[in-house]
Design an enzyme around this catalytic site. Structure first.
Site, PDB file in Angstrom:
ATOM      1  CE1 TYR A  84      42.667  45.140  29.201  1.00 48.04           C
ATOM      2  CE2 TYR A  84      41.299  43.254  28.617  1.00 48.04           C
ATOM      3  CZ  TYR A  84      42.021  43.977  29.565  1.00 48.04           C
ATOM      4  OH  TYR A  84      42.097  43.524  30.860  1.00 48.04           O
TER       5      TYR A  84
ATOM      6  CB  SER B   7      31.654  49.734  39.212  1.00 47.31           C
ATOM      7  OG  SER B   7      32.097  49.528  37.897  1.00 47.31           O
TER       8      SER B   7
HETATM    9  P1  NAD Z   1      42.284  49.747  36.609  1.00 50.04           P
HETATM   10  O1  NAD Z   1      41.904  50.516  35.404  1.00 50.04           O
HETATM   11  O2  NAD Z   1      41.600  50.071  37.900  1.00 50.04           O
HETATM   12  O3  NAD Z   1      43.852  49.851  36.885  1.00 50.04           O
HETATM   13  C1  NAD Z   1      44.809  50.002  35.877  1.00 50.04           C
HETATM   14  C2  NAD Z   1      45.890  50.956  36.394  1.00 50.04           C
HETATM   15  O4  NAD Z   1      46.912  51.085  35.393  1.00 50.04           O
HETATM   16  C3  NAD Z   1      45.358  52.351  36.661  1.00 50.04           C
HETATM   17  O5  NAD Z   1      45.819  52.798  37.906  1.00 50.04           O
HETATM   18  C4  NAD Z   1      45.925  53.183  35.506  1.00 50.04           C
HETATM   19  O6  NAD Z   1      46.068  54.537  35.817  1.00 50.04           O
HETATM   20  C5  NAD Z   1      47.229  52.462  35.254  1.00 50.04           C
HETATM   21  N1  NAD Z   1      47.765  52.669  33.898  1.00 50.04           N
HETATM   22  C6  NAD Z   1      47.097  52.570  32.728  1.00 50.04           C
HETATM   23  N2  NAD Z   1      47.916  52.811  31.695  1.00 50.04           N
HETATM   24  C7  NAD Z   1      49.148  53.062  32.239  1.00 50.04           C
HETATM   25  C8  NAD Z   1      50.408  53.387  31.697  1.00 50.04           C
HETATM   26  N3  NAD Z   1      50.591  53.516  30.372  1.00 50.04           N
HETATM   27  N4  NAD Z   1      51.447  53.602  32.545  1.00 50.04           N
HETATM   28  C9  NAD Z   1      51.286  53.501  33.880  1.00 50.04           C
HETATM   29  N5  NAD Z   1      50.095  53.196  34.453  1.00 50.04           N
HETATM   30  C10 NAD Z   1      49.051  52.968  33.642  1.00 50.04           C
HETATM   31  O7  NAD Z   1      42.088  48.206  36.254  1.00 50.04           O
HETATM   32  P2  NAD Z   1      42.248  46.891  37.166  1.00 50.04           P
HETATM   33  O8  NAD Z   1      40.957  46.184  37.161  1.00 50.04           O
HETATM   34  O9  NAD Z   1      42.902  47.209  38.447  1.00 50.04           O
HETATM   35  O10 NAD Z   1      43.229  46.038  36.251  1.00 50.04           O
HETATM   36  C11 NAD Z   1      44.598  45.864  36.573  1.00 50.04           C
HETATM   37  C12 NAD Z   1      45.245  44.901  35.592  1.00 50.04           C
HETATM   38  O11 NAD Z   1      44.614  43.627  35.689  1.00 50.04           O
HETATM   39  C13 NAD Z   1      45.141  45.325  34.134  1.00 50.04           C
HETATM   40  O12 NAD Z   1      46.342  44.998  33.478  1.00 50.04           O
HETATM   41  C14 NAD Z   1      44.008  44.496  33.597  1.00 50.04           C
HETATM   42  O13 NAD Z   1      44.132  44.247  32.235  1.00 50.04           O
HETATM   43  C15 NAD Z   1      44.149  43.217  34.417  1.00 50.04           C
HETATM   44  N6  NAD Z   1      42.864  42.505  34.503  1.00 50.04           N
HETATM   45  C16 NAD Z   1      41.875  42.949  35.335  1.00 50.04           C
HETATM   46  C17 NAD Z   1      40.672  42.281  35.372  1.00 50.04           C
HETATM   47  C18 NAD Z   1      39.556  42.694  36.300  1.00 50.04           C
HETATM   48  O14 NAD Z   1      38.485  42.108  36.225  1.00 50.04           O
HETATM   49  N7  NAD Z   1      39.724  43.629  37.193  1.00 50.04           N
HETATM   50  C19 NAD Z   1      40.452  41.181  34.533  1.00 50.04           C
HETATM   51  C20 NAD Z   1      41.476  40.783  33.681  1.00 50.04           C
HETATM   52  C21 NAD Z   1      42.689  41.450  33.685  1.00 50.04           C
END
Ligand code: NAD
Ligand code: UDP
Ligand code: UDP
Length: 320
Positions: free
Chosen positions: A153, A197
């Site tokens: 990651y 969560s």
């Molecule tokens: P999440 O897991 O809920 O959402 C990720 C989404 O990406 C999911 O719907 C999943 O099905 C989709 N996905 C995964 N691999 C894929 C692929 N190869 N092709 C198409 N779709 C794909 O996570 P989130 O919290 O909503 O995170 C969203 C983004 O924000 C991510 O890139 C994550 O790294 C980044 N981020 C989130 C946080 C946080 O705290 N929520 C913090 C830092 C970065």
């Protein structure tokens, strides 16, 4: 809702990972702001219930696709969020996680280059690893183990940032990079595995609250509405502001404090138990958000207590 004549001139926004936690909130916001939204997701961690209410909207389109494969459409802006974000999920198939960040970034940057779309990358505070500089500023290069369990990651996201800046320098693609710190709220998957969560689900079911390690490690928690505001502000910011820019809430809490707060807010009878700390778990994390304040005039507005109340209400409804 815009009228039919406006339909053909609405900006087209692609949201990869649009059925996930952050992506679904972003789709809602973009629809509200009169965009024609294409939500792309492979449903690895995304949920149809997050976007079910949008399916009949004429300005919303859902595409099942994996970003590691090329994707051709005409589009004006791209929000690249596709990637599992919770440690158990991104460690489930670590090779696919790196592919998603790296091949996904290449494909979406190729799409941005061809269509001249502006593209925003959802990067992460994980690029700082287990940080030796506290709070974290954007100029800090980080402390990441390149071969550990989290590196699929962390290094995937670091390489994606590299690709964004090379497409910017080499191909003049209009890029925007935000480094997101721990964000929480409704639409998180109940079995997501992340701390907010997990603790809320455990508290609502009066199960033991699982603290990893001694609970003295810290995180800073941003409510999802604040994060989405920042994401949209960043996408609309002047072309010469590429980031990377930290987006997060600088309030810093230990995991023990978080557990106690959630027990109090849910009125739960759960007990706290201690489990082994996963390897390479960062000891502290807190964003310096001076740059976001200066460039985007953004500061988070929602307190941890208010955000947790909203999130608890969501999970309560979900489990009935
Ligand atoms: P999440 O897991 O809920 O959402 C990720 C989404 O990406 C999911 O719907 C999943 O099905 C989709 N996905 C995964 N691999 C894929 C692929 N190869 N092709 C198409 N779709 C794909 O996570 P989130 O919290 O909503 O995170 C969203 C983004 O924000 C991510 O890139 C994550 O790294 C980044 N981020 C989130 C946080 C946080 O705290 N929520 C913090 C830092 C970065
Ligand atoms: N790509 C895509 N959609 C497009 C344009 C490109 O998915 O609309 C993919 C394409 O498959 C390529 C990648 O993006 O592998 C990088 O594109 P770029 O033009 O930078 O590289 P090239 O095609 O020259 O390898
Ligand atoms: N954590 C915990 N109990 C859990 C889940 C996570 O104590 O049930 C800890 C985890 O070890 C880390 C912190 O909470 O120190 C935040 O974990 P999360 O997975 O939410 O995010 P990240 O480590 O990626 O910041």
């Amino acid at each position: 809702m815009p009228n039919r004549d406006d339909y053909y001139v609405l900006p087209r926004a692609l949201v990869t990972g649009g059925a996930g936690f952050l992506g679904s909130h972003l789709c809602n916001r973009l629809i509200k702001d009169k965009n024609d939204v294409i939500c792309l997701d492979n449903f690895f961690t995304g949920q149809k219930r997050n976007i079910a209410h949008l399916i009949d909207n004429p300005y919303f389109e859902l595409v099942r696709h994996d970003v590691t494969f090329p994707y051709y459409i005409e589009v004006d802006k791209i929000f690249n969020l596709a990637c599992p974000a919770s440690p158990p999920h991104y460690q489930y198939d670590p090779v696919q996680t790196t592919k998603t960040s790296v091949h996904g970034a290449i494909n979406m940057l190729g799409l941005a280059k061809r269509t001249r779309a502006r593209i925003l990358q959802a990067s992460t505070s994980e690029v700082y690893g287990d940080p030796a500089v506290h709070p974290q500023v954007e100029s800090y290069w980080g402390n990441v183990n390149p071969i550990g369990l989290r590196s699929c990651y962390d290094e995937g996201k670091r390489c994606a940032e590299t690709l964004f800046f090379d497409y910017y320098r080499q191909h003049k693609v209009e890029i925007k990079v935000i480094r997101i710190f721990n964000t929480y709220g409704p639409n998180m998957h109940p079995n997501d595995g992340r701390v907010v969560s997990n603790f809320i689900m455990q508290a609502l079911q009066n199960e033991d609250i699982s603290i990893y390690g001694d609970g003295q490690q810290t995180r800073s928690f941003c409510y999802v509405d604040d994060l989405i505001d920042a994401m949209v502000l960043m996408m609309n910011s002047p072309t010469d502001f590429t980031g990377p820019v930290n987006i997060g809430n600088p309030g810093e809490f230990t995991m023990l404090e978080l557990a106690e707060k959630i027990i109090l807010l849910t009125g739960s009878s759960s007990k706290i138990i201690y489990k082994p700390l996963p390897s390479d778990d960062p000891k502290q994390r807190k964003p310096d958000i001076t740059l976001a304040d200066q460039k985007l005039h953004w500061k988070p507005k929602v307190s941890l207590e208010d955000g947790l109340k909203e999130t608890i209400a969501y999970f309560k409804k979900l489990i009935g």
